[in-house]
Design a protein around this motif. Sequence first.
Motif, short mmCIF file in Angstrom:
data_model
loop_
_atom_site.label_atom_id
_atom_site.label_comp_id
_atom_site.label_asym_id
_atom_site.label_seq_id
_atom_site.Cartn_x
_atom_site.Cartn_y
_atom_site.Cartn_z
N UNK A 122 1.59 12.84 -8.70
CA UNK A 122 0.99 11.88 -7.77
C UNK A 122 2.05 10.95 -7.18
N UNK A 123 3.00 10.52 -8.04
CA UNK A 123 4.06 9.65 -7.57
C UNK A 123 4.91 10.35 -6.52
N UNK A 124 5.25 11.60 -6.78
CA UNK A 124 6.06 12.36 -5.83
C UNK A 124 5.33 12.57 -4.51
N UNK A 125 4.04 12.90 -4.59
CA UNK A 125 3.25 13.10 -3.37
C UNK A 125 3.18 11.81 -2.55
N UNK A 126 3.00 10.70 -3.25
CA UNK A 126 2.91 9.42 -2.56
C UNK A 126 4.24 9.08 -1.89
N UNK A 127 5.33 9.32 -2.63
CA UNK A 127 6.65 9.04 -2.07
C UNK A 127 6.95 9.97 -0.89
N UNK A 128 6.63 11.25 -1.06
CA UNK A 128 6.86 12.19 0.03
C UNK A 128 6.05 11.87 1.26
N UNK A 129 4.77 11.46 1.05
CA UNK A 129 3.92 11.10 2.17
C UNK A 129 4.48 9.87 2.90
N UNK B 232 7.68 8.96 3.03
CA UNK B 232 8.85 9.42 3.80
C UNK B 232 8.40 10.16 5.06
N UNK B 233 7.37 11.01 4.93
CA UNK B 233 6.91 11.80 6.06
C UNK B 233 6.36 10.90 7.17
N UNK B 234 5.51 9.92 6.76
CA UNK B 234 4.96 9.02 7.76
C UNK B 234 6.05 8.17 8.40
N UNK B 235 6.98 7.73 7.58
CA UNK B 235 8.07 6.92 8.12
C UNK B 235 8.92 7.70 9.12
N UNK B 236 9.35 8.91 8.74
CA UNK B 236 10.20 9.70 9.63
C UNK B 236 9.48 10.12 10.89
N UNK B 237 8.18 10.50 10.77
CA UNK B 237 7.43 10.88 11.96
C UNK B 237 7.22 9.70 12.90
#
Length: 915
Positions: A37-44, A46-51
């Motif tokens: 869950x932590x990894x998914x939250x962190x990845x999400x 990063x994804x929202x930030x980069x997009x």
Amino acid sequence: MFIKFQNVHRLVWALFYIILQISGESRNDEAFNNMEALMRKLGQSFFEFSNGITKFNELRDSFSQKGQSIEDVNINQVFSDVNARLHGSLQGRTDAIQKVADYAEPRAFDHHNSVPTPQLPKSYFNAKQLNKPPPPPAESGDDDGKPPPYCTFCTQNCTFSTLLQMSYNEHFKVDVNLNRSSVHVPTSIYECDRALLEALVWSSDLEEPFKNNYKQNPTLGWQYFGSSTGFLRQYPAMKWPNDNSDKNSPDLYDCRFRPWYTASATSPKNLLILLDVSGSMTGLRRRIAKAVVNSILDTLTENDYVNVFKFSDLTEVLVECTNDTGKPILLQATLENLRELRMSMEQKTYGMSDYVIALSKAFDSLKDNLGRSESANCNQAIMLVTDGAPSYFQDLFNKYNKHKKIRLFTYLVGREVTDYKEVQWMACYNRGYFVHVGSLGEVQEQVFKYIPVMARPLVMSQKREVIWTPVYANHAEIVESEWQWELKTRKKQKLRSVNYKWFFHNVAENNIKKGANKSSIHAFSDNGKKDKKSDIFILALHKLKSFLDYGHPNISYKNIRRMEAEAEYYKKRNLHMFKDYEGKKFNFIVSASYPVYDIRNYTNTSKERIANFLGVVGTDVSIEELKDLTSPFQLGVNAYAFAITNNGHIVFHPDFRPLYDNNILKPNYNSLDLTEVELVHKNGLFRNNDEELLQMRTDMIDKNDADPSPKRILSVRVHRDGFKRVSLRNQTYVFGKIPKTQYTLAIEVPVNATVYKGEIEVFIHWKDESKNIVTNYFDPNSSYVDKNGDLKTPQRNWRIHPDWTYCRYLTPGKLNFSHTKEDILIHFIKRIQGSIVAWKWGSITLRWVEDGVDYYVCNRDLVQSIVFDAMVTKTFGESQEILNDQKFQNLIKSAGAELLYLHNQLHHSLYPIVF
């Protein structure tokens, strides 16, 4: 598109530590679920930030509209386009020098047949004296009857024009005068020699075709005529860099020893030099003989083959490795091979000269090498360097050279020699030439006299051919780099010697004092342990070597790399402090040359047959221009073009690295073979030449047409990041001859390569379809008024590729040469926008365009492409407002994001946003 983070590595290591902790414990599904869950939250996040910050979706939609697509690279079409551009540019040079030669020969003919004889010139622009103040008058009593070093008059009543108005020219990179030509006379030649002045009379008319050529093709580089009398007439006029003002650095340039001259003056030849090392060849004779051999080697090109025999009682090859199973072979006259011959020149003199054995072996060697693939298979000659011969040896010549297919040139060395009749007869009997070299100062001039003799068959047949040279650097830079290379080698050897002495003084001698036997001391054991008998610490061989090289016996490979990296760092840091480390800007070029013959059949008086070689006309092309003509932006990522000569040597290639330490030319810099830069991947410890690569090299040399060859696929090793990493890549090759040259062009693309292509053509008017000013795509906020009422211009936030030509002027002084490439691009886009009629782009074969008084080059595809990219990426520069969104602030702070930029594969453009 990239985001640069400062502290993201800390976050990665923290996550890695948590994973290790969980892995070290008993497996717990809840812990793993929490981690997931932590990894998914962190990845999400990063994804929202980069997009959000990059506006990825908007950019993707912009590039995908109006028919944009990813297509396979049509390597055959790309090759044909690149080859057509190269051929068009090189053919323009060929046409220019042929016009000069066609203009020169009738002028020389009229001059020699005119009655009365034309007056000698009263003035000419001596390149070494241009804009130089006259010397002070000689003091009384100092006049020895000779002209002063920089004379303003001669006995023939000629004067040297010294004042000439010149201005800086961006195309030639120096101050020039486009209305006149200048004359360079070698230091070893008298500036008022009658033969030289007569050639200056008729060659002065060459200024007219020089100027016409430059007017018709402003991309031309230097145009020049090298006369057989020694002078060089060069257009446009310029001041020679070395004017002999420094006695410790004399001007050594002589155009007759340059590759473009010798290649056109003679056809390829097999040459065998016989060097007399008998007991009489001592002192000055020995020094002169060595200088003669070195000067002969200077006249050779890589199309020639040569070897040197030393003879006295015995006849032996100078370099032992050239003796192939008892039959000496000829070496290709590359810089590397010639350097090896020069380094072996120091030989002891002994015994009596046995000319029968020496001449017999020379004739046999030339006969054995004739027909070999590693020989010229054309002209053949023997160069005999001696202080006298005891006989004519007519029977020997009748046996070995009955039909006079091999010329014999004789060089009689020494001041006081009496046996010249035999040596002179030997040369004349074998259709050669005899010279007497009495001093070191006349060596170069006397050696050159063999070249017009070798050129006689070409003059008699009136056959002419444009010759393209291999890549080469300036002559003075070559001489200086050879000296620096020797100096570098000597410094390294000195360091090793100092360490060697210290080692035996501080280690070996101390152990001897303890009672060890001196004879038992050795340092070539591999055990690295103490010797129980002698109690001496015996270093392993590799440890001794590391000590001699680095001053430490146990240095590791890691420390060696660290020391080298530190040395490189401090060298770059202190460039302004240490002039010895300053990197020089070498200008690597190729030259086209064309011979100029005396077209008279007979003399006016004796009616003797004439076969005089008058000189060579030529022009240069820089390697950077050739690479620019290959249009690398059309090839795509990891693709490149390269070219080789008819000897398989590199003309240009991405892995062509001719410099050591950025300021010393490597000994073999212009004879780098294709097999040394294309590294085929094979399993095994050693890198041997690959059969498929060798076959491709042979096919490239033998190919005679410009049609692209069938595709070849090779698996090669490609280095990256300064040789820190190596990757394997399957590459596709096609190649073909560049028409009417000695070069073969090749295109390489990765297997299954693709390239981004657009179906839209952007027409650059004042406004596009959306009524936007096109230049706003590049500088949307070109200027603004600050709170104090001052007009401010923000710093430009984009860059274009530094090595590609988008648009540039060829007209001198049109733009200040301090303008950046970005300034020039915007300038041309504004001109295109304001053009009332259709903009002239040029064609594939004719790149430059004349527009009234302006000459310019504009790459249509490149300019259209970068305007389109600027249009579809304009929203990228408007991403600053997203930084105000609070939900991204914490992530920016924790991850340490510093910079956001877009990297376009075609233009290397940067649009940075600093956080």
